[in-house]
Design a protein around this motif. Structure first.
Motif, PDB file in Angstrom:
ATOM      1  N   VAL A 271       0.958  -1.127  -0.016  1.00 25.32           N
ATOM      2  CA  VAL A 271       0.042  -0.074   0.087  1.00 25.32           C
ATOM      3  C   VAL A 271       0.960   1.156  -0.007  1.00 25.32           C
ATOM      4  CG1 VAL A 271      -1.895   1.101   1.209  1.00 25.32           C
ATOM      5  CG2 VAL A 271      -1.990  -1.168   1.052  1.00 25.32           C
ATOM      6  N   GLY A 272       1.730   1.256   0.735  1.00 26.35           N
ATOM      7  CA  GLY A 272       2.758   2.445   1.042  1.00 26.35           C
ATOM      8  C   GLY A 272       3.383   2.866  -0.486  1.00 26.35           C
ATOM      9  N   PRO A 273       4.025   1.673  -0.861  1.00 30.77           N
ATOM     10  CA  PRO A 273       4.664   1.988  -2.317  1.00 30.77           C
ATOM     11  C   PRO A 273       3.848   2.586  -3.251  1.00 30.77           C
ATOM     12  CG  PRO A 273       5.608  -0.013  -1.119  1.00 30.77           C
ATOM     13  CD  PRO A 273       4.383   0.440  -0.309  1.00 30.77           C
ATOM     14  N   ALA A 274       2.407   2.098  -3.364  1.00 29.96           N
ATOM     15  CA  ALA A 274       1.312   2.331  -4.156  1.00 29.96           C
ATOM     16  C   ALA A 274       0.851   4.004  -4.220  1.00 29.96           C
ATOM     17  CB  ALA A 274       0.234   1.441  -4.387  1.00 29.96           C
ATOM     18  N   LEU A 275       1.082   4.357  -2.931  1.00 31.49           N
ATOM     19  CA  LEU A 275       0.398   5.577  -2.799  1.00 31.49           C
ATOM     20  C   LEU A 275       1.274   6.733  -3.518  1.00 31.49           C
ATOM     21  CD1 LEU A 275      -0.320   5.647   0.980  1.00 31.49           C
ATOM     22  CD2 LEU A 275      -2.029   5.357  -0.952  1.00 31.49           C
ATOM     23  N   PRO A 276       2.426   6.931  -3.846  1.00 31.08           N
ATOM     24  CA  PRO A 276       2.889   7.916  -4.737  1.00 31.08           C
ATOM     25  C   PRO A 276       2.356   8.058  -5.923  1.00 31.08           C
ATOM     26  CG  PRO A 276       4.634   6.713  -3.341  1.00 31.08           C
ATOM     27  CD  PRO A 276       3.525   5.978  -3.230  1.00 31.08           C
TER      28      PRO A 276
ATOM     29  N   VAL B  36      -4.565  10.794   2.258  1.00 29.13           N
ATOM     30  CA  VAL B  36      -4.692   9.561   2.740  1.00 29.13           C
ATOM     31  C   VAL B  36      -4.218   9.294   4.405  1.00 29.13           C
ATOM     32  CG1 VAL B  36      -4.322   7.092   2.597  1.00 29.13           C
ATOM     33  CG2 VAL B  36      -4.672   8.387   0.598  1.00 29.13           C
ATOM     34  N   ASP B  37      -5.238   8.923   5.153  1.00 27.72           N
ATOM     35  CA  ASP B  37      -4.781   8.535   6.515  1.00 27.72           C
ATOM     36  C   ASP B  37      -4.692   6.918   6.441  1.00 27.72           C
ATOM     37  OD1 ASP B  37      -4.620   7.913   9.338  1.00 27.72           O
ATOM     38  OD2 ASP B  37      -6.133   9.196   9.824  1.00 27.72           O
TER      39      ASP B  37
END
Length: 311
Positions: free
Chosen positions: A110-115, A126-127
């Motif tokens: 999820v973290g790597p997809a957010l950028p 996004v929280d």
């Protein structure tokens, strides 16, 4: 409890004042002249004052009507601004989305997809809440959650993104030292590394490709509420673990590991994206849900294909 204000009647009254005509107001609003007349009469009755002098040739405000016309126009303007803002948000999503996800999956995927998501939707924040425990998204005020497992029946809206396969594995060193189980019942004599947030962590269930079912109570040196925490002990040869394919993929695949009981399968699970009940949701939530569905549906296919190649 007092009645709510008749906002529709206030808005129609404002439109009549603006256009100085019941007929023109009806045409502008796309309703009948009778609807306009009834709304103004309803408002006058509610307020206990006459707002307009009506005649066949002339429409004039009363003293009360003049005093209230400005406020009616303010109400109409606020309503139009609110609708314009909602339409603008739908066309250009903005605002905060609260998203829950499992810890390991959230950090790895999820973290790597957010950028990429932020590049596409720069006005959305996004929280992100990461925890392996299942959160109550309604009580917790979350807009969406990613969940891995077999979902129980609930009122939540669920979108299945793809299957998640689990594999019974151990380090080659463990197999050389302790031997290879030939049946799930043999696991009671082995050291098992257990994930605490399985639907029933006290029991591992398997089904043979021929239809036979088996169940065993695993025990061993480690029980953890996070899959990543088990991987060092697994790789070091301290036990057998049931590991999802995406976890194997992010820890080097099956290199150094042996797949055990290949003809037996644990109960099927999947990656789901769940949202609170209700038909409508803000555009900012819809675009995030669609983005994650697109991103992780592909991920499930990739990890399944990678496992087959490595296997």
């Amino acid at each position: 409890m007092p009645n709510l204000p008749d906002l529709e009647a206030w808005a129609i009254f404002a439109k009549v004042v603006e256009l100085r005509s019941f007929t023109a107001a009806a045409e502008d609003l796309g309703v009948s002249k009778a609807t306009v007349s009834k709304a103004v009469t309803r408002l006058e009755k509610s307020l206990g004052v006459q707002l307009l002098h009506r005649s066949s040739r002339r429409l004039a405000l009363t003293e009360s009507g003049r005093e209230l016309a400005g406020r009616a126009q303010q109400l109409l303007s606020l309503g139009e601004e609110a609708e314009d803002a909602a339409r603008d948000d739908a066309a250009n999503p903005r605002g905060l989305v609260r998203l829950a996800a499992p810890m390991s999956f959230g950090i790895a995927h999820v973290g790597p997809a957010l950028p990429d998501f932020f590049a596409r939707y720069p006005d959305i924040a996004v929280d992100l809440h990461l925890a392996d425990a299942v959160v109550d998204i309604v009580a917790g005020g979350f807009d969406a959650a990613l969940r891995i497992g077999a979902l129980p029946d609930s009122s939540l809206r669920a979108r299945r993104l793809g299957a998640v396969e689990r594999h019974l594995v151990a380090a080659q060193a463990y197999v050389e030292r302790r031997g290879r189980p030939e049946h799930p019942s043999d696991l009671k004599d082995h050291d098992c590394l257990c994930y605490a947030y399985l639907p029933n962590p006290e029991s591992w269930r398997f089904t043979h490709k021929g239809g036979e079912e088996a169940q065993v109570r695993p025990s061993g040196p480690l029980r953890a509420n996070n899959s990543d925490a088990m991987m060092p002990a697994l790789k070091a040869g301290h036990g057998i673990a049931l590991v999802p394919d995406f976890m194997l993929a992010q820890h080097g695949g099956t290199k150094g590991l042996v797949t055990l009981l290949p003809d037996w399968s644990p109960p099927p699970i999947a990656l789901h994206l769940v949202t609170p009940p209700g038909r409508e949701r803000p555009a900012r939530v819809t675009v995030l849900v669609d983005f994650l569905a697109e991103r992780f549906a592909g991920l499930c296919a990739e990890t399944a294909g990678s496992r087959r190649e490595n296997g």
